[in-house]
Design an enzyme around this catalytic site. Structure first.
Site, mmCIF file in Angstrom:
data_model
loop_
_atom_site.group_PDB
_atom_site.id
_atom_site.type_symbol
_atom_site.label_atom_id
_atom_site.label_comp_id
_atom_site.label_asym_id
_atom_site.label_seq_id
_atom_site.Cartn_x
_atom_site.Cartn_y
_atom_site.Cartn_z
ATOM 1 N N LYS A 43 31.181 18.866 11.069
ATOM 2 C CA LYS A 43 31.303 20.299 11.160
ATOM 3 C C LYS A 43 31.979 20.706 12.465
ATOM 4 O O LYS A 43 32.457 21.814 12.608
ATOM 5 C CB LYS A 43 29.907 20.948 11.125
ATOM 6 C CG LYS A 43 29.067 20.587 9.938
ATOM 7 C CD LYS A 43 27.639 21.162 10.140
ATOM 8 C CE LYS A 43 26.697 20.570 9.105
ATOM 9 N NZ LYS A 43 25.299 20.915 9.416
ATOM 10 N N GLY A 44 31.941 19.781 13.425
ATOM 11 C CA GLY A 44 32.331 20.132 14.794
ATOM 12 C C GLY A 44 33.731 20.686 14.965
ATOM 13 O O GLY A 44 33.988 21.466 15.877
ATOM 14 N N GLU A 99 40.127 16.682 14.677
ATOM 15 C CA GLU A 99 38.818 16.260 15.195
ATOM 16 C C GLU A 99 38.426 17.109 16.395
ATOM 17 O O GLU A 99 39.294 17.599 17.123
ATOM 18 C CB GLU A 99 38.883 14.795 15.639
ATOM 19 C CG GLU A 99 38.214 13.829 14.682
ATOM 20 C CD GLU A 99 36.686 13.903 14.679
ATOM 21 O OE1 GLU A 99 36.118 14.947 15.069
ATOM 22 O OE2 GLU A 99 36.052 12.915 14.283
ATOM 23 N N ASP A 100 37.137 17.238 16.607
ATOM 24 C CA ASP A 100 36.667 17.939 17.800
ATOM 25 C C ASP A 100 36.716 17.020 19.017
ATOM 26 O O ASP A 100 37.197 17.392 20.071
ATOM 27 C CB ASP A 100 35.239 18.491 17.595
ATOM 28 C CG ASP A 100 34.259 17.449 17.044
ATOM 29 O OD1 ASP A 100 34.642 16.290 16.773
ATOM 30 O OD2 ASP A 100 33.072 17.806 16.872
ATOM 31 N N ASP A 103 34.910 9.812 20.737
ATOM 32 C CA ASP A 103 33.950 9.227 21.660
ATOM 33 C C ASP A 103 34.083 7.700 21.556
ATOM 34 O O ASP A 103 34.999 7.117 22.118
ATOM 35 C CB ASP A 103 32.569 9.758 21.253
ATOM 36 C CG ASP A 103 31.462 9.396 22.213
ATOM 37 O OD1 ASP A 103 31.621 9.634 23.403
ATOM 38 O OD2 ASP A 103 30.420 8.874 21.756
ATOM 39 N N PHE A 152 27.913 14.654 27.822
ATOM 40 C CA PHE A 152 27.714 15.224 26.495
ATOM 41 C C PHE A 152 28.008 16.725 26.538
ATOM 42 O O PHE A 152 27.426 17.460 27.317
ATOM 43 C CB PHE A 152 26.292 14.980 25.991
ATOM 44 C CG PHE A 152 26.193 15.159 24.510
ATOM 45 C CD1 PHE A 152 26.577 14.138 23.645
ATOM 46 C CD2 PHE A 152 25.766 16.370 23.963
ATOM 47 C CE1 PHE A 152 26.516 14.310 22.262
ATOM 48 C CE2 PHE A 152 25.714 16.542 22.585
ATOM 49 C CZ PHE A 152 26.089 15.508 21.738
ATOM 50 N N ASP A 159 28.022 20.375 18.713
ATOM 51 C CA ASP A 159 26.579 20.642 18.683
ATOM 52 C C ASP A 159 25.772 19.593 19.426
ATOM 53 O O ASP A 159 26.233 18.481 19.689
ATOM 54 C CB ASP A 159 26.089 20.648 17.234
ATOM 55 C CG ASP A 159 26.024 19.230 16.649
ATOM 56 O OD1 ASP A 159 27.045 18.539 16.671
ATOM 57 O OD2 ASP A 159 24.938 18.816 16.193
ATOM 58 N N ARG A 165 26.744 25.374 18.641
ATOM 59 C CA ARG A 165 28.113 25.363 18.114
ATOM 60 C C ARG A 165 28.847 26.676 18.378
ATOM 61 O O ARG A 165 30.067 26.707 18.462
ATOM 62 C CB ARG A 165 28.099 25.124 16.598
ATOM 63 C CG ARG A 165 27.624 23.741 16.173
ATOM 64 C CD ARG A 165 27.963 23.530 14.700
ATOM 65 N NE ARG A 165 27.247 22.408 14.098
ATOM 66 C CZ ARG A 165 27.645 21.134 14.181
ATOM 67 N NH1 ARG A 165 28.723 20.821 14.855
ATOM 68 N NH2 ARG A 165 26.955 20.182 13.591
HETATM 69 P P1 IMP Z 1 32.669 8.627 17.622
HETATM 70 O O1 IMP Z 1 32.638 7.988 16.282
HETATM 71 O O2 IMP Z 1 31.715 7.949 18.567
HETATM 72 O O3 IMP Z 1 34.057 8.735 18.210
HETATM 73 O O4 IMP Z 1 32.031 10.064 17.469
HETATM 74 C C1 IMP Z 1 32.748 11.166 17.113
HETATM 75 C C2 IMP Z 1 31.816 12.287 16.726
HETATM 76 O O5 IMP Z 1 30.611 12.269 17.503
HETATM 77 C C3 IMP Z 1 32.458 13.626 17.003
HETATM 78 O O6 IMP Z 1 33.199 14.078 15.902
HETATM 79 C C4 IMP Z 1 31.255 14.489 17.325
HETATM 80 O O7 IMP Z 1 30.727 15.059 16.150
HETATM 81 C C5 IMP Z 1 30.241 13.548 17.933
HETATM 82 N N1 IMP Z 1 30.242 13.598 19.418
HETATM 83 C C6 IMP Z 1 30.688 12.666 20.281
HETATM 84 N N2 IMP Z 1 30.553 13.047 21.565
HETATM 85 C C7 IMP Z 1 30.023 14.279 21.523
HETATM 86 C C8 IMP Z 1 29.655 15.243 22.546
HETATM 87 O O8 IMP Z 1 29.819 15.065 23.766
HETATM 88 N N3 IMP Z 1 29.129 16.419 22.081
HETATM 89 C C9 IMP Z 1 28.959 16.690 20.756
HETATM 90 N N4 IMP Z 1 29.284 15.833 19.791
HETATM 91 C C10 IMP Z 1 29.809 14.631 20.153
HETATM 92 MG MG MG Z 2 28.511 16.274 15.666
#
Ligand code: IMP
Ligand code: MG
Length: 175
Positions: A43-44, A99-100, A103, A152, A159, A165
């Site tokens: 949703k981000g 993508e938001d 990470d 974070f 969120d 959000r």
């Molecule tokens: P990844 O698979 O670890 O790259 O995670 C990506 C997803 O994790 C993003 O689309 C977010 O929904 C969530 N995420 C990662 N870091 C943060 C953060 O700092 N705040 C909020 N959501 C995060």
């Molecule tokens: Mg999320």
């Protein structure tokens, strides 16, 4: 869930607005003469999508996917599941994943491979935020708004436990 408070504003709404306009301009130039399908990762990324699509001048369609790599915790579980798939076929379409934040990169790596198997005309990634220090797999966005430190963040769609959000700025959470 323990209650957290906003520690500081990392990126304010004006900085975000300028960056989104910039990204929209870049994308519009790169896709000149083409049609583009924006694939929003729920949703981000919805807030980013809503602003970005209005900053793009080539014709766009939008579709949504929901995947989960996290539970309620802030650490990646490494498990990616498709919770909601696209409604349209992407065969022969120019696609841009919206993508938001990237990470660990696990979500996007999985998503990219999954979508490439559907034979799009092209597939790129735009992310508003990138935390390169946290990367566990080799994946890089084609367009990136801001690289941020390993903190974070919430707001502008992002969120913590489904909260925050709707904050207009991107903020760091405290304890
Ligand atoms: P990844 O698979 O670890 O790259 O995670 C990506 C997803 O994790 C993003 O689309 C977010 O929904 C969530 N995420 C990662 N870091 C943060 C953060 O700092 N705040 C909020 N959501 C995060
Ligand atoms: Mg999320």
């Amino acid at each position: 869930m323990s209650h957290k408070t906003v520690k500081k504003v990392l990126l304010d709404r004006e900085a975000i607005r300028e960056k989104v306009a910039d990204l929209g301009g870049q994308i519009s130039r790169d896709y000149a003469g083409k049609k583009l399908l924006l694939i929003c990762v729920l949703k981000g990324a919805v807030v980013f999508l809503a602003d970005l699509m209005r900053a793009i001048t080539v014709p766009v369609e939008i579709d949504f996917m929901a995947v989960s790599s996290y539970g309620a915790a802030t650490e990646s579980s490494g498990i990616v599941r498709i919770l909601k798939d696209l409604e349209c076929s992407i065969d022969n379409k120019h696609c841009l994943i919206v993508e938001d934040i990237i990470d660990s990169g696990l979500t996007l790596k999985y998503l990219k491979e999954n979508l490439l198997a559907r034979k799009p005309a092209s597939l790129r990634i735009v992310t508003l935020l990138d935390k390169p220090e946290r990367r566990q797999v080799d994946i890089a966005p084609d367009y990136c708004g801001f690289q941020i430190p390993d903190e974070f963040v919430v707001g502008y769609g992002l969120d913590f436990g489904e909260q925050y959000r709707s904050l207009p700025d991107i903020c760091v959470l405290g304890e």
